[in-house]
Scaffold this active site. Structure first.
Site, PDB file in Angstrom:
ATOM      1  N   PRO A 176       0.857  -1.195   0.000  1.00  0.00           N
ATOM      2  CA  PRO A 176       0.000   0.000   0.000  1.00  0.00           C
ATOM      3  C   PRO A 176       0.884   1.233   0.000  1.00  0.00           C
ATOM      4  O   PRO A 176       1.767   1.367   0.854  1.00  0.00           O
ATOM      5  CB  PRO A 176      -0.790  -0.135   1.313  1.00  0.00           C
ATOM      6  CG  PRO A 176       0.027  -1.021   2.181  1.00  0.00           C
ATOM      7  CD  PRO A 176       0.793  -1.934   1.275  1.00  0.00           C
ATOM      8  N   MET A 177       0.670   2.137  -0.961  1.00  0.00           N
ATOM      9  CA  MET A 177       1.510   3.327  -1.077  1.00  0.00           C
ATOM     10  C   MET A 177       0.624   4.545  -1.297  1.00  0.00           C
ATOM     11  O   MET A 177      -0.091   4.627  -2.300  1.00  0.00           O
ATOM     12  CB  MET A 177       2.517   3.164  -2.229  1.00  0.00           C
ATOM     13  CG  MET A 177       3.580   2.115  -1.966  1.00  0.00           C
ATOM     14  SD  MET A 177       4.715   1.851  -3.353  1.00  0.00           S
ATOM     15  CE  MET A 177       3.738   0.750  -4.396  1.00  0.00           C
ATOM     16  N   CYS A 199       2.977   3.164   9.144  1.00  0.00           N
ATOM     17  CA  CYS A 199       3.203   4.401   8.402  1.00  0.00           C
ATOM     18  C   CYS A 199       3.656   5.520   9.338  1.00  0.00           C
ATOM     19  O   CYS A 199       3.014   5.773  10.358  1.00  0.00           O
ATOM     20  CB  CYS A 199       1.927   4.817   7.680  1.00  0.00           C
ATOM     21  SG  CYS A 199       2.115   6.308   6.694  1.00  0.00           S
ATOM     22  N   LYS A 255       0.269  -4.752   9.328  1.00  0.00           N
ATOM     23  CA  LYS A 255       1.561  -4.373   8.750  1.00  0.00           C
ATOM     24  C   LYS A 255       2.239  -3.440   9.739  1.00  0.00           C
ATOM     25  O   LYS A 255       1.670  -2.405  10.114  1.00  0.00           O
ATOM     26  CB  LYS A 255       1.393  -3.683   7.400  1.00  0.00           C
ATOM     27  CG  LYS A 255       2.713  -3.343   6.706  1.00  0.00           C
ATOM     28  CD  LYS A 255       2.472  -2.802   5.294  1.00  0.00           C
ATOM     29  CE  LYS A 255       3.791  -2.618   4.546  1.00  0.00           C
ATOM     30  NZ  LYS A 255       4.557  -1.461   5.046  1.00  0.00           N
ATOM     31  N   HIS A 302       7.804  -4.419   7.898  1.00  0.00           N
ATOM     32  CA  HIS A 302       8.756  -3.540   7.221  1.00  0.00           C
ATOM     33  C   HIS A 302      10.031  -3.571   8.053  1.00  0.00           C
ATOM     34  O   HIS A 302      10.024  -3.171   9.219  1.00  0.00           O
ATOM     35  CB  HIS A 302       8.196  -2.122   7.131  1.00  0.00           C
ATOM     36  CG  HIS A 302       9.039  -1.189   6.327  1.00  0.00           C
ATOM     37  ND1 HIS A 302       8.507  -0.177   5.561  1.00  0.00           N
ATOM     38  CD2 HIS A 302      10.381  -1.103   6.165  1.00  0.00           C
ATOM     39  CE1 HIS A 302       9.489   0.486   4.963  1.00  0.00           C
ATOM     40  NE2 HIS A 302      10.627  -0.054   5.319  1.00  0.00           N
ATOM     41  N   GLY A 308      10.454  -3.844   2.554  1.00  0.00           N
ATOM     42  CA  GLY A 308      11.472  -2.833   2.745  1.00  0.00           C
ATOM     43  C   GLY A 308      12.710  -3.085   1.908  1.00  0.00           C
ATOM     44  O   GLY A 308      13.419  -4.059   2.143  1.00  0.00           O
ATOM     45  N   GLY A 309      12.952  -2.238   0.924  1.00  0.00           N
ATOM     46  CA  GLY A 309      14.190  -2.307   0.157  1.00  0.00           C
ATOM     47  C   GLY A 309      14.281  -3.413  -0.865  1.00  0.00           C
ATOM     48  O   GLY A 309      15.337  -3.589  -1.475  1.00  0.00           O
ATOM     49  N   GLY A 347       7.464  -2.619  -2.783  1.00  0.00           N
ATOM     50  CA  GLY A 347       6.833  -1.311  -2.818  1.00  0.00           C
ATOM     51  C   GLY A 347       7.256  -0.486  -4.003  1.00  0.00           C
ATOM     52  O   GLY A 347       6.803  -0.696  -5.128  1.00  0.00           O
ATOM     53  N   ARG A 348       8.165   0.459  -3.760  1.00  0.00           N
ATOM     54  CA  ARG A 348       8.508   1.436  -4.800  1.00  0.00           C
ATOM     55  C   ARG A 348       9.058   0.809  -6.069  1.00  0.00           C
ATOM     56  O   ARG A 348       8.840   1.329  -7.171  1.00  0.00           O
ATOM     57  CB  ARG A 348       9.511   2.441  -4.237  1.00  0.00           C
ATOM     58  CG  ARG A 348       8.902   3.423  -3.245  1.00  0.00           C
ATOM     59  CD  ARG A 348       9.970   4.198  -2.495  1.00  0.00           C
ATOM     60  NE  ARG A 348      10.680   3.344  -1.559  1.00  0.00           N
ATOM     61  CZ  ARG A 348      11.865   3.627  -1.035  1.00  0.00           C
ATOM     62  NH1 ARG A 348      12.492   4.729  -1.422  1.00  0.00           N
ATOM     63  NH2 ARG A 348      12.434   2.810  -0.169  1.00  0.00           N
TER      64      ARG A 348
END
Length: 340
Positions: A23-24, A106, A145, A177, A218-219, A240-241
């Site tokens: 989720p972003m 978050c 999360k 995360h 994460g990463g 994620g990204r």
């Protein structure tokens, strides 16, 4: 994209949790998720965080709108009031989501001011009450999360205690995360990059809690890295990204992570699959850029990618922009790029 209760049976999200897209905020809206679904048929997709107050007090149920083609898709809720989260979870289940996830990770200012997100790791009893209320309210899985810790907390002390609490609450699936969240002194962006990753700790937690389905986040920037975490014993990996900036990596996910037969689908096929969706959105009064902004990275690292991004960035936001902009961007790509 109605939020009326769904008549069709929602899928079981557990197999899909082997690989998920995080989720972003401001990124994983319904258009992004529909696009990602054209790339992978099996990975679990998450909404951007939806706050329980917005749904329950604000009546903003339109935030739950999604296309059934996005399944398997889960909603992430933010909040800290048990009954309000229970009501929001019911709304999400009625809308047709296959999982309801509580945000305990978050670090944004908006989240801190609302007393939810990562700051909740400092209030485990409240988290337990929230999750218990949510589980009582719905029949779909309720998940969490979290981070490995917050501020001055010692992760190797706090995280096992936190996971033990989650397990006692009846939660069976958690995404961790693998970074601390620093609520003072770091921006949300810095919180995604500055605190060091501690993958070994999360791997240790899987060994310590064999009954929990644990995903690591994460990463992670590639499917090869995801495979390495799975080989190390993790039940799932959340990307994620990387999945947003280089969405083409998801094309190989079904074969590489879920061991399905290769689809043979190309990036050009994905663009063609988006056309009817884009046309319907335009016919309903939507703007081209609302969808194509999520497609800018589709050809990342391939010849012509810069021209693709430039044409969409410069022209998709213009009044009356339509599918001809997509055609123009495609025309700037070499045939070899389109075929990959």
């Amino acid at each position: 994209m109605s939020t009326e209760p769904r008549e069709t049976e929602v899928p079981n999200p557990l197999p899909a949790a082997r690989l998920s897209v995080a989720p972003m905020m401001d990124w994983t809206d319904r258009h992004c998720r529909f696009f990602h679904r054209q790339l992978t048929g099996q990975a679990l997709l998450y909404t951007e965080m939806v706050t329980a107050p917005a749904l329950v007090r604000g009546g903003a149920v339109h935030l739950l709108a999604f296309d059934a083609a996005e399944h398997p898709v889960a909603v992430q809720l933010g909040g800290s009031e048990p009954e309000e989260l229970a009501q929001a979870a019911r709304l999400a289940q009625e809308a047709g989501y296959c999982e309801v996830n509580l945000n305990i990770g978050c670090p944004s200012d908006r989240v801190k001011s609302g007393c939810f997100g990562a700051v909740l790791m400092k209030s485990p009893e409240l988290v337990s009450d929230c999750l218990a209320a949510m589980r009582e309210a719905v029949s779909v899985p309720v998940t969490a999360k979290c981070r490995i810790g917050v501020d001055e907390q010692e992760p190797r002390e706090v995280l096992p205690q936190f996971l033990e609490m989650l397990e006692k609450t009846g939660i069976t699936r958690v995404t961790v995360h693998a970074r601390k969240a620093w609520l003072q002194g770091l921006s949300p962006k810095e919180n995604r990059e500055v605190p060091p990753l501690d993958y070994p700790l999360v791997h240790d937690m899987k060994r310590a809690f064999p009954g929990l389905h644990l995903s690591i986040n994460g990463g992670v920037t590639s499917l090869a890295e995801a495979e390495a975490h799975l080989a190390a014993g993790m039940d799932g990996v959340m990307i994620g990204r990387a999945a947003y900036h280089d969405p083409g990596l998801l094309l190989a996910a079904d074969a590489q992570i879920f061991h399905a037969p290769p689809s043979g689908r190309t990036r050009r096929d994905v663009v063609d699959a988006m056309r009817p969706y884009i046309a319907a959105h335009l016919d309903a009064g939507g703007k081209l850029a609302q969808i194509t902004r999520h497609m800018l990275g589709l050809f990342q690292g391939r010849p012509g990618a810069r021209a693709w991004r430039r044409i969409l960035s410069e022209h998709a936001h213009r009044e009356g922009a339509g599918l001809e902009v997509l055609d123009q961007a495609l025309a700037a790509l070499p045939e070899a790029t389109l075929a990959a």
